[in-house]
Scaffold this motif. Structure first.
Motif, PDB file in Angstrom:
ATOM      1  N   ARG A 277     -16.712  51.647 -28.849  1.00  0.00           N
ATOM      2  CA  ARG A 277     -15.980  51.548 -27.584  1.00  0.00           C
ATOM      3  C   ARG A 277     -16.418  50.314 -26.786  1.00  0.00           C
ATOM      4  N   HIS A 278     -17.708  50.045 -26.796  1.00  0.00           N
ATOM      5  CA  HIS A 278     -18.219  48.857 -26.094  1.00  0.00           C
ATOM      6  C   HIS A 278     -17.671  47.573 -26.721  1.00  0.00           C
ATOM      7  N   ILE A 279     -17.705  47.513 -28.053  1.00  0.00           N
ATOM      8  CA  ILE A 279     -17.193  46.329 -28.753  1.00  0.00           C
ATOM      9  C   ILE A 279     -15.706  46.160 -28.468  1.00  0.00           C
ATOM     10  N   ASN A 280     -14.975  47.273 -28.450  1.00  0.00           N
ATOM     11  CA  ASN A 280     -13.542  47.211 -28.168  1.00  0.00           C
ATOM     12  C   ASN A 280     -13.285  46.668 -26.761  1.00  0.00           C
ATOM     13  N   GLN A 281     -14.081  47.127 -25.811  1.00  0.00           N
ATOM     14  CA  GLN A 281     -13.940  46.666 -24.428  1.00  0.00           C
ATOM     15  C   GLN A 281     -14.157  45.149 -24.329  1.00  0.00           C
ATOM     16  N   GLU A 282     -15.157  44.654 -25.059  1.00  0.00           N
ATOM     17  CA  GLU A 282     -15.432  43.216 -25.034  1.00  0.00           C
ATOM     18  C   GLU A 282     -14.286  42.419 -25.642  1.00  0.00           C
ATOM     19  N   HIS A 283     -13.673  42.957 -26.688  1.00  0.00           N
ATOM     20  CA  HIS A 283     -12.539  42.253 -27.306  1.00  0.00           C
ATOM     21  C   HIS A 283     -11.299  42.308 -26.408  1.00  0.00           C
ATOM     22  N   ILE A 284     -11.115  43.404 -25.675  1.00  0.00           N
ATOM     23  CA  ILE A 284     -10.004  43.473 -24.717  1.00  0.00           C
ATOM     24  C   ILE A 284     -10.175  42.388 -23.655  1.00  0.00           C
ATOM     25  N   LYS A 285     -11.409  42.198 -23.201  1.00  0.00           N
ATOM     26  CA  LYS A 285     -11.682  41.167 -22.190  1.00  0.00           C
ATOM     27  C   LYS A 285     -11.329  39.773 -22.698  1.00  0.00           C
ATOM     28  N   ARG A 286     -11.522  39.549 -24.005  1.00  0.00           N
ATOM     29  CA  ARG A 286     -11.282  38.231 -24.596  1.00  0.00           C
ATOM     30  C   ARG A 286      -9.795  37.927 -24.815  1.00  0.00           C
ATOM     31  N   MET A 287      -8.955  38.940 -24.739  1.00  0.00           N
ATOM     32  CA  MET A 287      -7.533  38.745 -25.048  1.00  0.00           C
ATOM     33  C   MET A 287      -6.852  37.876 -24.001  1.00  0.00           C
ATOM     34  N   ASP A 288      -5.888  37.071 -24.445  1.00  0.00           N
ATOM     35  CA  ASP A 288      -5.104  36.329 -23.462  1.00  0.00           C
ATOM     36  C   ASP A 288      -4.145  37.315 -22.793  1.00  0.00           C
ATOM     37  N   PRO A 289      -3.774  37.058 -21.520  1.00  0.00           N
ATOM     38  CA  PRO A 289      -2.996  38.026 -20.734  1.00  0.00           C
ATOM     39  C   PRO A 289      -1.719  38.504 -21.409  1.00  0.00           C
ATOM     40  N   GLU A 290      -1.026  37.595 -22.076  1.00  0.00           N
ATOM     41  CA  GLU A 290       0.258  37.970 -22.695  1.00  0.00           C
ATOM     42  C   GLU A 290       0.058  38.968 -23.827  1.00  0.00           C
ATOM     43  N   ARG A 291      -0.943  38.707 -24.672  1.00  0.00           N
ATOM     44  CA  ARG A 291      -1.183  39.617 -25.802  1.00  0.00           C
ATOM     45  C   ARG A 291      -1.715  40.965 -25.312  1.00  0.00           C
ATOM     46  N   ARG A 292      -2.568  40.927 -24.294  1.00  0.00           N
ATOM     47  CA  ARG A 292      -3.099  42.179 -23.737  1.00  0.00           C
ATOM     48  C   ARG A 292      -1.971  43.039 -23.182  1.00  0.00           C
ATOM     49  N   LEU A 293      -1.027  42.392 -22.505  1.00  0.00           N
ATOM     50  CA  LEU A 293       0.115  43.118 -21.944  1.00  0.00           C
ATOM     51  C   LEU A 293       0.926  43.782 -23.052  1.00  0.00           C
ATOM     52  N   GLU A 294       1.216  43.044 -24.103  1.00  0.00           N
ATOM     53  CA  GLU A 294       1.988  43.605 -25.217  1.00  0.00           C
ATOM     54  C   GLU A 294       1.245  44.751 -25.894  1.00  0.00           C
ATOM     55  N   ALA A 295      -0.087  44.660 -25.926  1.00  0.00           N
ATOM     56  CA  ALA A 295      -0.895  45.698 -26.569  1.00  0.00           C
ATOM     57  C   ALA A 295      -0.927  46.983 -25.749  1.00  0.00           C
ATOM     58  N   VAL A 296      -0.904  46.861 -24.417  1.00  0.00           N
ATOM     59  CA  VAL A 296      -0.985  48.035 -23.541  1.00  0.00           C
ATOM     60  C   VAL A 296       0.369  48.714 -23.371  1.00  0.00           C
ATOM     61  N   LYS A 297       1.448  47.947 -23.470  1.00  0.00           N
ATOM     62  CA  LYS A 297       2.790  48.488 -23.218  1.00  0.00           C
ATOM     63  C   LYS A 297       3.087  49.804 -23.940  1.00  0.00           C
ATOM     64  N   PRO A 298       2.810  49.925 -25.250  1.00  0.00           N
ATOM     65  CA  PRO A 298       3.125  51.188 -25.931  1.00  0.00           C
ATOM     66  C   PRO A 298       2.399  52.395 -25.321  1.00  0.00           C
ATOM     67  N   PHE A 299       1.225  52.173 -24.769  1.00  0.00           N
ATOM     68  CA  PHE A 299       0.461  53.269 -24.176  1.00  0.00           C
ATOM     69  C   PHE A 299       1.014  53.637 -22.800  1.00  0.00           C
ATOM     70  N   TRP A 300       1.506  52.670 -22.053  1.00  0.00           N
ATOM     71  CA  TRP A 300       2.224  52.978 -20.807  1.00  0.00           C
ATOM     72  C   TRP A 300       3.484  53.783 -21.114  1.00  0.00           C
ATOM     73  N   GLU A 301       4.197  53.320 -22.150  1.00  0.00           N
ATOM     74  CA  GLU A 301       5.435  54.006 -22.540  1.00  0.00           C
ATOM     75  C   GLU A 301       5.150  55.454 -22.959  1.00  0.00           C
ATOM     76  N   ALA A 302       4.039  55.652 -23.669  1.00  0.00           N
ATOM     77  CA  ALA A 302       3.678  57.007 -24.101  1.00  0.00           C
ATOM     78  C   ALA A 302       3.391  57.919 -22.908  1.00  0.00           C
TER      79      ALA A 302
END
Length: 437
Positions: A277-302
């Motif tokens: 979970r910690h490693i995942n959090q660090e990789h989320i921080k490294r994501m560029d805003p556009e890719r992070r948004l696309e990655a979160v969208k399915p979870f908002w939709e759910a």
């Protein structure tokens, strides 16, 4: 000329791709990429009753999600592949006939069995575990072809690895016991041995064999849980290997550059979900805003949140303001629901609470909503001045505001939240709770 490194991952489609299998595949893939070699995928489907197309598809999907694309095997074609044991029966029978003709194997009914001769010391140098020796008299004769005409694992794997020109067999340490039997078959067939590297076991935090209760579920379930493929890749790479310098967060490209199978240690690894979970959090921080948004969208939709009511710019800002909060994409979606709609806030706030804070908060809200500027700095300065003038601790304003606007006790700075929500939405929410005249 240096021999091309060729490695393989050979799962049985009798179950989903789980953590142990993914770990083995990843180390093979890393070694191939580090050496500029080939990563071969072979489907060992000789168990006709338990092998299914669904499990096979799960294996493909899990590998592709992790980024472990194969160079040869199913759906690739080329001079080698697709590799599926059920389509190679003639090859196994031809080599079995060779051993029969040379008197090294015998028939017992429809089965073909290899004769193990006593008095031989079978030895090999494992890249991870070092020198290993076994006396042949400790081994039984080896079944090559079962009475139903299908090959056994120990026989088929030798023929497959030889005909596919595999140079390095990298697999779990539970296969160490199989290696002496396979070496006898290599020698009997007069073919060159590959190099062997057996990977350490993966244990749960309780030091027991990894099982579902520890996280040994299908790799694709981690996708559904909100983990990034590069984060799971990073975590799996650390189970038995380290790039050194206590470095724990790295990219796929960095892992390829630094990985050496000789650096794998033989101590059992521990599957630590907190570390993942910690490693995942660090990789989320490294994501560029556009890719992070696309990655979160399915979870908002759910969660049934109204994405269509907001601009991509606003949604990206929502994730930016979270500043590393949330260790998974799913958590990030859950922690930001109040930015997308007021409905979950209404469900979380106790009406009795609003009565308890109204006396202090109502006059503050009426003054705040009239501010000519609406930005974090102005809002915060106003709140400090207002609380000082009225001798009201700022926390008695900030915490009730946070709860009424977000429905939670934890959020980014409340005045950052208010700026992003905007004056109109903030006014609507405060009015709902009776905090405005």
């Amino acid at each position: 000329m240096t021999e091309e490194v060729r490695v393989r991952f050979a799962p049985s489609p009798t179950g989903n791709l789980h953590i142990g299998g993914a770990h083995t595949a990843l180390f093979n893939w890393l070694w191939a990429r580090h050496k500029g070699g080939k990563f071969v995928l072979r489907i060992e489907d000789s168990d006709r009753e338990r092998s299914t197309k669904e499990y096979e598809e799960n294996i493909y999907s899990g590998l592709e999600w992790l980024g472990l694309h194969w160079d040869e095997g199913p759906q690739v074609g080329g001079p080698y592949g697709p590799y599926r044991q059920s389509e190679r029966l003639d090859i196994y029978h031809s080599y079995a006939d060779k051993l029969l003709n040379e008197g090294l194997a015998y028939r017992e009914g429809e089965a073909v069995i290899f004769r193990v001769m006593p008095g031989e010391v079978i030895s090999f140098d494992d890249i991870v575990y070092g020198h290993i020796e076994v006396k042949s008299e400790t081994l039984k004769d080896i079944v090559l072809i079962k009475s139903d005409g299908t090959p056994t694992y120990n026989y088929a794997v030798v023929i497959d690895d030889f005909t596919m020109a595999i140079t390095h067999v990298i697999r779990g340490e539970d296969h160490i016991a199989n290696t002496p039997k396979q070496i006898l078959l290599y020698k009997a067939l007069g073919i060159k041995l590959p190099e062997f590297a057996h990977l350490p076991m993966i244990l749960g935090k309780d030091k027991k064999k990894l099982s579902k209760r520890h996280g040994a579920t299908s790799v694709l379930e981690y996708k559904e849980m909100g983990f990034l493929p590069e984060a799971l890749f990073n975590f799996l790479a650390l189970l038995g290997w380290s790039p050194g310098d206590n470095r724990e967060i790295f990219s796929v490209e960095e892992a390829i550059k630094w990985f050496d199978v000789k650096d794998v240690n033989k101590r059992a690894s521990v599957f630590d979900m907190d570390k993942l979970r910690h490693i995942n959090q660090e990789h989320i921080k490294r994501m560029d805003p556009e890719r992070r948004l696309e990655a979160v969208k399915p979870f908002w939709e759910a969660l049934g949140l109204p994405l269509e009511k907001h601009s991509p710019e606003y949604l990206a800002k929502v994730l930016e303001i979270m500043d590393g909060r949330g260790q998974t994409l799913k958590e990030l979606a859950e922690y930001t629901d109040y930015f997308l709609t007021f409905e979950p806030v209404k469900e979380r706030v106790d009406l009795e609470y609003t009565e308890n804070v109204r006396e202090v908060l109502r006059p503050f809200c009426n003054d705040m909503i009239k501010l000519s500027q609406w930005d974090t700095k102005t809002l915060e300065e106003f709140a400090r001045e207002w609380s000082a003038n009225r001798k009201v601790p700022l926390k008695k304003i900030a915490m009730p505001l946070r709860i009424l606007l977000t429905g939670t006790k934890v959020s980014p700075g409340i005045f950052e939240v208010i700026e992003l929500l905007g004056r109109e939405e903030t006014q609507k929410r405060l009015a709902h709770w009776g905090m405005l005249d």
